[in-house]
Write an enzyme that holds these catalytic residues in place. Structure first.
Site, PDB file in Angstrom:
ATOM      1  CB  ALA A  17      -0.148   2.552   3.722  1.00  0.00           C
ATOM      2  N   GLY A  18       2.671   4.331   5.343  1.00  0.00           N
ATOM      3  CA  GLY A  18       3.627   3.271   6.387  1.00  0.00           C
ATOM      4  C   GLY A  18       4.336   3.057   6.045  1.00  0.00           C
ATOM      5  N   GLY A  49       6.063   1.063   3.173  1.00  0.00           N
ATOM      6  CA  GLY A  49       7.847   0.953   2.477  1.00  0.00           C
ATOM      7  C   GLY A  49       7.512   1.499   1.204  1.00  0.00           C
ATOM      8  CB  SER A  50       5.161   1.565  -0.731  1.00  0.00           C
ATOM      9  OG  SER A  50       4.970   3.267  -1.448  1.00  0.00           O
ATOM     10  CG  ASP A  78      11.101   4.059   5.448  1.00  0.00           C
ATOM     11  OD1 ASP A  78      11.326   3.451   6.784  1.00  0.00           O
ATOM     12  OD2 ASP A  78       9.816   3.310   4.761  1.00  0.00           O
ATOM     13  CB  ALA A 131      12.076   2.514   1.380  1.00  0.00           C
ATOM     14  CB  ALA A 132      10.128  -1.906  -1.112  1.00  0.00           C
ATOM     15  N   PRO A 185       0.772  -1.776   0.162  1.00  0.00           N
ATOM     16  CG  PRO A 185      -0.348  -1.546   1.431  1.00  0.00           C
ATOM     17  CD  PRO A 185       0.133  -1.989   1.100  1.00  0.00           C
TER      18      PRO A 185
HETATM   19  O1  PMV Z   1       6.804   4.078   7.769  1.00  0.00           O
HETATM   20  P1  PMV Z   1       6.922   5.733   6.669  1.00  0.00           P
HETATM   21  O2  PMV Z   1       7.704   5.104   6.084  1.00  0.00           O
HETATM   22  O3  PMV Z   1       6.308   6.308   6.677  1.00  0.00           O
HETATM   23  O4  PMV Z   1       8.898   6.566   7.533  1.00  0.00           O
HETATM   24  C1  PMV Z   1       8.438   6.905   8.809  1.00  0.00           C
HETATM   25  C2  PMV Z   1       9.563   6.995   9.649  1.00  0.00           C
HETATM   26  C3  PMV Z   1       9.806   8.222  10.797  1.00  0.00           C
HETATM   27  O5  PMV Z   1      10.302   7.247  11.370  1.00  0.00           O
HETATM   28  C4  PMV Z   1       8.577   9.132  10.371  1.00  0.00           C
HETATM   29  C5  PMV Z   1      10.494   8.971   9.100  1.00  0.00           C
HETATM   30  C6  PMV Z   1      11.796   7.960   9.095  1.00  0.00           C
HETATM   31  O6  PMV Z   1      12.408   8.750   8.136  1.00  0.00           O
HETATM   32  O7  PMV Z   1      12.628   7.700   9.810  1.00  0.00           O
END
Ligand code: PMV
Length: 313
Positions: A104-105, A107-108, A152, A110-111, A101
């Site tokens: 949505a946190g 790591g899309s 990430d 970076a992947a 997704p």
């Molecule tokens: O999970 P993500 O891709 O939304 O990464 C956020 C992590 C943070 O700590 C908020 C930012 C970072 O660069 O580490």
């Protein structure tokens, strides 16, 4: 001609997001159930130097020369060219797809970068070390996030649970006894760069408020590391709850995230917190194996658009 493919997993942060940007430790794990894939298809009939990028998920099909230099996919390709010292590569198409997704946190970005970097390097006949892949992906991450911590690209490249401190060598985490996580998606797209930028402004204005929050998150992350390495995953629940409270105090939660965390706890989770940049995106809950299905069910019944249950091992 054969195609060259590489895949990379999604990821989820268990502890320490945001504070990790300020030098505190964080813990992240790969999520194999969702993946990005990159395939390089040689185009022997096209003029050398011609590179096409196709990403159906985002409706992209363009020559790299037509894309702005800060396009993350173009940047990933250029980063590999620079790393291997190639000015003009044989023509190819880079095809990207992903089940991770977006925004949505998980790591899309970076992947996709890691998969693309590995596929392009393989096509060029160069083997990059994991450190090189992660460093190149970090360069691309800067285009998405501005000031990324690097967590990430590191966890996704190494595909192992990690304990991460910015600018320090990677520390792999030994999971003594596997445990279950339920990931719940609010469905609210929330670019990490905005939450990170706003928190930075707040921290600059009032460091005395935010530094103690970051310190406590760092302590919680260290305690969580010990629990994971000692096989005491039940202890992770209260640590997650406290980490969530601290993230609320940093201003990066949202009513939807708070509600899903509460619902998970009521459904029997050991603890829950938002994960990643916050404001929207995902929350996670740690649960005993037998409770995980009912936690997932309760999250979907509330408002989660998707749940993913994963065993961390
Ligand atoms: O999970 P993500 O891709 O939304 O990464 C956020 C992590 C943070 O700590 C908020 C930012 C970072 O660069 O580490």
């Amino acid at each position: 001609m054969p195609a060259f493919s590489a895949t990379a997993p999604g990821k989820i942060i268990l502890f320490g997001e945001h504070a990790v940007v300020y030098g505190r430790p964080a813990i992240a794990v790969p999520v194999d159930k969702v993946r990005a894939r990159a395939t390089v298809i040689p185009e022997p009939r096209a003029a050398s130097g011609s590179v096409r990028i196709q990403a159906v998920d985002i409706g992209l099909d363009q020559l790299i020369s037509e894309l702005p230099a800060d396009n993350p996919l173009a940047a990933a390709v250029h980063a590999v060219f620079r790393a291997v010292g190639i000015q003009r590569s044989p023509a190819f198409t880079l095809r990207i797809s992903s089940t991770i997704p977006q925004a949505a946190g998980m790591g899309s970005g970076a992947a996709v970068s890691v998969a693309a970097i590995r596929a392009v390097a393989a096509f060029l006949g160069r083997l990059l070390t994991d450190e090189q892949v992660s460093d190149l992906a970090y360069e691309v991450e800067k285009l998405y996030h501005g000031t990324p911590s690097g967590i990430d690209n590191t966890v996704i490249t190494h595909n192992m649970p990690i304990y991460y401190v910015r600018s320090q060598p990677i520390q792999l985490l030994q999971v003594r006894q596997s445990f279950w996580l339920v990931i719940g998606d609010t469905g609210i797209k929330s670019p990490t760069s905005i939450a990170v930028g706003e928190l930075r402004q707040a921290w600059q204005a009032s460091p005395l408020i935010y530094e103690p929050l970051f310190d406590r998150v760092g302590e919680i992350t260290q305690l969580a590391r010990r629990s994971i390495e000692n096989g005491e995953s039940r202890d992770l629940g209260p640590l997650m709850d406290e980490n969530h409270t601290l993230l609320q105090q940093m201003g990066v939660s949202s009513p939807e995230l708070d509600r899903l965390c509460q619902v998970a706890r009521q459904a029997g989770a050991l603890g829950a917190k938002l994960s990643g940049g916050g404001r929207g995106g995902n929350m996670i809950a740690v649960a005993a194996e037998e409770n995980a299905p009912q936690v997932a069910q309760a999250l979907r019944a509330e408002s989660a658009v998707r749940t993913i249950t994963v065993r961390i091992k």
